[in-house]
Design a protein around this motif. Structure first.
Motif, PDB file in Angstrom:
ATOM      1  N   ASP A  81      -1.088  -2.195   0.546  1.00 59.11           N
ATOM      2  CA  ASP A  81      -0.819  -0.822   0.972  1.00 59.11           C
ATOM      3  C   ASP A  81      -0.257  -0.081  -0.231  1.00 59.11           C
ATOM      4  N   GLN A  84       3.211   1.593   0.078  1.00 60.23           N
ATOM      5  CA  GLN A  84       4.357   0.678   0.119  1.00 60.23           C
ATOM      6  C   GLN A  84       4.667   0.126  -1.269  1.00 60.23           C
ATOM      7  N   HIS A 118      -5.224   2.405  -7.077  1.00 61.88           N
ATOM      8  CA  HIS A 118      -4.012   1.676  -6.672  1.00 61.88           C
ATOM      9  C   HIS A 118      -3.092   1.444  -7.867  1.00 61.88           C
TER      10      HIS A 118
END
Length: 295
Positions: A81, A84, A118
């Motif tokens: 995630d 997170q 990411h």
């Protein structure tokens, strides 16, 4: 010599009766601090972070930072995630760490564009250098060469821990020259260093760290024959250290030395009797011989 060079130890997380053994962890860090290693990685794969609660991870990092005696500490950050993981990196910005080690998201197997997004988000959030962690055997997705080269343009992405399994990709990254290449597949560290890699993040260096550090130093000085002599003596242990899933063999070897208890968090299990016997044969004759290996 670059900052991300030499031998870095990705620390195990010792346990006692199922709980993190802060005392044993601190003692390990202090033991390694004057062996010639370059620094530590806390909460990397070898530290079993996936089985640690957030509170436990914070305790581990606090213990390592307190015991490191000025040596740099890089912190592993992983997850699938992005939001997170970014929040975790933002919290780490307040601590005196040397950088973060960031892998591709695991399990969900995103596209290369997703991987780039990411890791770029992590780098944008971090106030410290970022080391890419290419380990497709655990994440399920490779950091392909074009993606790594694109990420190398980010000002905070400075190095890569290379567990990608491709000598050609390793060589291409070294030749590109923008990232420091740290070998993360221990059995290939000698060849990576000989080709121009900057160092290694090596779980097997928990045992005989002086020898690993001496080998890397000799190679940096161009003393190939002397370095090769040390490396050839280490190879049987390096192989044994990965005979079963990491960090079980390393923990077993450390337990044989009386440094930690031989405990892992499920689903990881202790090594088989056969591997334990092999480690005992390799470790016992080498104990007490950690003197200088530089001729």
């Amino acid at each position: 010599m670059s900052f991300f060079s030499g031998i870095w130890i990705p620390l195990v997380t010792p346990f006692h009766a199922g709980r993190v053994d802060d005392s044993a962890l601190g003692a390990l860090v202090r033991r390694y601090a004057d062996t010639g290693i370059a620094g530590f990685v806390a909460l990397g794969t070898t530290g079993e972070p996936a089985t640690l609660s957030g509170h436990e991870q914070d305790k581990v990092l606090s213990t390592v930072l307190a015991a490191a005696d000025g040596l740099p500490v890089v912190v592993g950050v992983s997850g699938n995630d992005t939001a997170q993981v970014v929040a975790r990196v933002e919290a780490l910005n307040a601590l005196p760490i040397a950088g973060v080690l960031a892998s591709a998201p695991y399990y969900i197997k995103p596209s290369q564009a997703g991987v780039i997004g990411h890791i770029a988000a992590i780098a944008d959030a971090s106030r410290t250098p970022v080391v890419l962690y290419d380990i497709p055997a655990r994440t399920g997705v490779e950091l392909e060469l074009p993606a790594i080269l694109e990420l190398a343009a980010h000002e905070r992405i400075v190095a890569v821990k290379d567990c990608g399994g491709s000598p050609d990709k390793t060589r291409s990254l070294i030749l590109d020259g923008r990232l420091e290449v740290l070998c993360g597949d221990d059995i290939h560290m000698f060849s990576t260093l000989c080709e121009g890699g900057s160092g290694a993040i090596a779980a097997s260096a928990h045992l005989f760290p002086e020898r690993f550090a001496a080998m890397a130093r000799l190679l940096s000085e161009g003393r190939l024959v002397d370095a090769r002599t040390i490396w050839h003596a280490l190879v049987p242990f390096v192989r044994a250290a990965f005979a079963e899933p990491n960090p079980a063999p390393v923990k077993a070897a450390l337990a044989l030395q009386g440094l930690i208890r031989n405990e892992l968090r499920p689903p990881l299990t202790a090594v088989s009797k056969g591997v334990e016997s092999l480690l005992e044969k390799l470790v016992t004759p080498m104990q007490g011989t950690e003197t200088s290996h530089a001729p």
